[in-house]
Design a protein around this motif. Structure first.
Motif, mmCIF file in Angstrom:
data_model
loop_
_atom_site.group_PDB
_atom_site.id
_atom_site.type_symbol
_atom_site.label_atom_id
_atom_site.label_comp_id
_atom_site.label_asym_id
_atom_site.label_seq_id
_atom_site.Cartn_x
_atom_site.Cartn_y
_atom_site.Cartn_z
ATOM 1 N N THR A 1 -33.148 -0.923 -27.674
ATOM 2 C CA THR A 1 -34.385 -0.489 -27.038
ATOM 3 C C THR A 1 -35.577 -1.168 -27.702
ATOM 4 O OG1 THR A 1 -35.737 1.434 -26.438
ATOM 5 C CG2 THR A 1 -34.589 1.539 -28.553
ATOM 6 N N GLY A 2 -36.673 -1.245 -26.956
ATOM 7 C CA GLY A 2 -37.915 -1.778 -27.508
ATOM 8 C C GLY A 2 -38.648 -2.703 -26.565
ATOM 9 N N ASP A 3 -37.919 -3.382 -25.681
ATOM 10 C CA ASP A 3 -38.553 -4.270 -24.714
ATOM 11 C C ASP A 3 -38.157 -3.771 -23.329
ATOM 12 O OD1 ASP A 3 -40.170 -6.974 -25.117
ATOM 13 O OD2 ASP A 3 -38.964 -7.224 -23.305
ATOM 14 N N SER A 4 -38.156 -4.625 -22.325
ATOM 15 C CA SER A 4 -37.690 -4.181 -21.010
ATOM 16 C C SER A 4 -36.211 -3.833 -21.123
ATOM 17 C CB SER A 4 -37.895 -5.275 -19.963
ATOM 18 O OG SER A 4 -36.976 -6.334 -20.165
ATOM 19 N N SER A 5 -35.743 -2.963 -20.275
ATOM 20 C CA SER A 5 -34.337 -2.569 -20.334
ATOM 21 C C SER A 5 -33.411 -3.763 -20.133
ATOM 22 C CB SER A 5 -34.050 -1.483 -19.292
ATOM 23 O OG SER A 5 -34.696 -0.286 -19.644
ATOM 24 N N ASP B 1 -33.351 -5.610 -23.348
ATOM 25 C CA ASP B 1 -32.559 -4.829 -24.303
ATOM 26 C C ASP B 1 -31.069 -5.094 -24.105
ATOM 27 O OD1 ASP B 1 -34.997 -3.710 -25.101
ATOM 28 O OD2 ASP B 1 -34.633 -1.791 -24.095
ATOM 29 N N ALA B 2 -30.628 -5.086 -22.844
ATOM 30 C CA ALA B 2 -29.216 -5.339 -22.539
ATOM 31 C C ALA B 2 -28.819 -6.758 -22.949
ATOM 32 C CB ALA B 2 -28.938 -5.118 -21.055
ATOM 33 N N GLU B 3 -29.696 -7.708 -22.706
ATOM 34 C CA GLU B 3 -29.413 -9.094 -23.092
ATOM 35 C C GLU B 3 -29.222 -9.215 -24.599
ATOM 36 O OE1 GLU B 3 -31.787 -13.310 -23.327
ATOM 37 O OE2 GLU B 3 -32.041 -12.166 -21.476
ATOM 38 N N ALA B 4 -30.066 -8.556 -25.366
ATOM 39 C CA ALA B 4 -29.952 -8.607 -26.832
ATOM 40 C C ALA B 4 -28.647 -7.969 -27.289
ATOM 41 C CB ALA B 4 -31.152 -7.907 -27.478
ATOM 42 N N ALA B 5 -28.283 -6.833 -26.687
ATOM 43 C CA ALA B 5 -27.021 -6.177 -27.041
ATOM 44 C C ALA B 5 -25.843 -7.104 -26.746
ATOM 45 C CB ALA B 5 -26.872 -4.863 -26.280
ATOM 46 N N CYS B 6 -25.860 -7.722 -25.588
ATOM 47 C CA CYS B 6 -24.769 -8.626 -25.200
ATOM 48 C C CYS B 6 -24.675 -9.812 -26.148
ATOM 49 C CB CYS B 6 -24.958 -9.103 -23.769
ATOM 50 S SG CYS B 6 -24.672 -7.818 -22.518
ATOM 51 N N ALA B 7 -25.820 -10.323 -26.602
ATOM 52 C CA ALA B 7 -25.806 -11.447 -27.546
ATOM 53 C C ALA B 7 -25.095 -11.057 -28.832
ATOM 54 C CB ALA B 7 -27.238 -11.905 -27.842
ATOM 55 N N GLY B 8 -25.377 -9.870 -29.339
ATOM 56 C CA GLY B 8 -24.727 -9.420 -30.567
ATOM 57 C C GLY B 8 -23.243 -9.204 -30.386
ATOM 58 N N ILE B 9 -22.874 -8.581 -29.291
ATOM 59 C CA ILE B 9 -21.463 -8.280 -29.018
ATOM 60 C C ILE B 9 -20.660 -9.565 -28.864
ATOM 61 C CG2 ILE B 9 -19.890 -7.269 -27.320
ATOM 62 C CD1 ILE B 9 -22.271 -5.241 -26.733
ATOM 63 N N ALA C 1 -36.896 -14.555 -29.119
ATOM 64 C CA ALA C 1 -37.386 -14.659 -27.744
ATOM 65 C C ALA C 1 -38.850 -14.231 -27.614
ATOM 66 C CB ALA C 1 -36.517 -13.811 -26.818
ATOM 67 N N GLY C 2 -39.419 -13.691 -28.689
ATOM 68 C CA GLY C 2 -40.809 -13.254 -28.660
ATOM 69 C C GLY C 2 -41.017 -11.897 -28.014
ATOM 70 N N TRP C 3 -39.960 -11.090 -27.964
ATOM 71 C CA TRP C 3 -40.063 -9.774 -27.350
ATOM 72 C C TRP C 3 -40.678 -8.768 -28.307
ATOM 73 C CZ3 TRP C 3 -34.236 -9.819 -25.678
ATOM 74 C CH2 TRP C 3 -34.070 -10.765 -24.658
ATOM 75 N N ASN C 4 -40.957 -7.581 -27.787
ATOM 76 C CA ASN C 4 -41.412 -6.481 -28.621
ATOM 77 C C ASN C 4 -40.341 -6.161 -29.660
ATOM 78 O OD1 ASN C 4 -43.813 -6.056 -27.154
ATOM 79 N ND2 ASN C 4 -42.716 -4.830 -25.648
ATOM 80 N N PRO C 5 -40.713 -5.520 -30.766
ATOM 81 C CA PRO C 5 -39.729 -5.172 -31.793
ATOM 82 C C PRO C 5 -38.610 -4.293 -31.228
ATOM 83 C CG PRO C 5 -41.950 -4.825 -32.622
ATOM 84 C CD PRO C 5 -42.066 -5.113 -31.150
ATOM 85 N N LEU C 6 -37.373 -4.669 -31.539
ATOM 86 C CA LEU C 6 -36.209 -3.951 -31.035
ATOM 87 C C LEU C 6 -35.606 -3.045 -32.097
ATOM 88 C CD1 LEU C 6 -34.309 -6.804 -29.130
ATOM 89 C CD2 LEU C 6 -35.983 -5.165 -28.220
ATOM 90 N N SER C 7 -34.854 -2.065 -31.616
ATOM 91 C CA SER C 7 -34.002 -1.223 -32.449
ATOM 92 C C SER C 7 -32.629 -1.258 -31.815
ATOM 93 C CB SER C 7 -34.514 0.215 -32.474
ATOM 94 O OG SER C 7 -35.789 0.276 -33.077
ATOM 95 N N ALA C 8 -31.583 -1.228 -32.658
ATOM 96 C CA ALA C 8 -30.221 -1.317 -32.130
ATOM 97 C C ALA C 8 -29.292 -0.407 -32.914
ATOM 98 C CB ALA C 8 -29.716 -2.751 -32.205
ATOM 99 N N ASN D 1 -32.473 -10.130 -34.006
ATOM 100 C CA ASN D 1 -32.941 -11.517 -34.134
ATOM 101 C C ASN D 1 -33.091 -12.185 -32.773
ATOM 102 O OD1 ASN D 1 -33.117 -11.390 -36.920
ATOM 103 N ND2 ASN D 1 -31.044 -12.171 -37.228
ATOM 104 N N HIS D 2 -32.217 -11.852 -31.844
ATOM 105 C CA HIS D 2 -32.303 -12.399 -30.490
ATOM 106 C C HIS D 2 -33.654 -12.033 -29.869
ATOM 107 C CE1 HIS D 2 -30.549 -13.918 -26.712
ATOM 108 N NE2 HIS D 2 -31.198 -12.922 -26.128
ATOM 109 N N GLY D 3 -34.028 -10.780 -29.988
ATOM 110 C CA GLY D 3 -35.308 -10.333 -29.454
ATOM 111 C C GLY D 3 -36.491 -10.974 -30.162
ATOM 112 N N ARG D 4 -36.408 -11.052 -31.489
ATOM 113 C CA ARG D 4 -37.493 -11.676 -32.243
ATOM 114 C C ARG D 4 -37.663 -13.140 -31.850
ATOM 115 N NH1 ARG D 4 -35.540 -12.452 -37.405
ATOM 116 N NH2 ARG D 4 -35.111 -14.522 -36.643
#
Length: 141
Positions: free
Chosen positions: A117-121, A124-132, A22-29, A17-20
């Protein structure tokens, strides 16, 4: 302490949801436990099917080496031979770039890792950190 299934699923959902939002490419986690085993995975609509392997490799490297993707990338740049050999030792399952994030509990112990993964690395790290962070753990990107 270990992840609960609910926490792992929340981390994945929040990261996507963080990636979505932000308007990023579709992510996978993916969320891996401290032994490198998958607990939860999801792929956003439109994300390519090969993204599971990439997300898993980012998280797996973080677990097996005890360092987040940014530190792994720095190590790969400084010691390419070492990281290449490590990747061979782990059957090609290490991807040393941002987006693989260690997860520490309140006592500082590593309890798993998240790979996105799915957008810039960096995104991707920012989205992971948001979830954590949202579930109360400490990310180490």
């Amino acid at each position: 302490m270990a992840f609960t299934l609910d926490e792992a699923q929340r981390i994945v959902s929040i990261a996507l949801n963080h990636g979505r939002d932000a308007g990023w490419n579709p992510l996978s986690a993916v969320v891996l436990d401290a032994g490198g085993h998958p607990i939860a995975f999801a792929r956003s609509d439109g994300a390519s099917p090969g993204r599971y392997a990439i997300a898993e490799a980012k998280a797996y490297g973080a677990i097996m080496l005890g360092m987040g993707g940014r530190a792994q990338m720095a190590r790969a740049e400084a010691q390419a031979y070492f990281m290449g050999t490590v990747n061979g030792v782990f059957g090609g399952k290490v991807l040393p770039v941002p987006g693989g994030v260690l997860v520490r509990d309140l006592d500082g112990a590593v309890i798993g890792a998240v790979g996105v993964t799915g957008d810039s690395s960096d995104n991707d790290a920012e989205a992971a950190c948001a979830g954590i962070t949202a579930v109360g753990y400490t990310p180490e990107p």
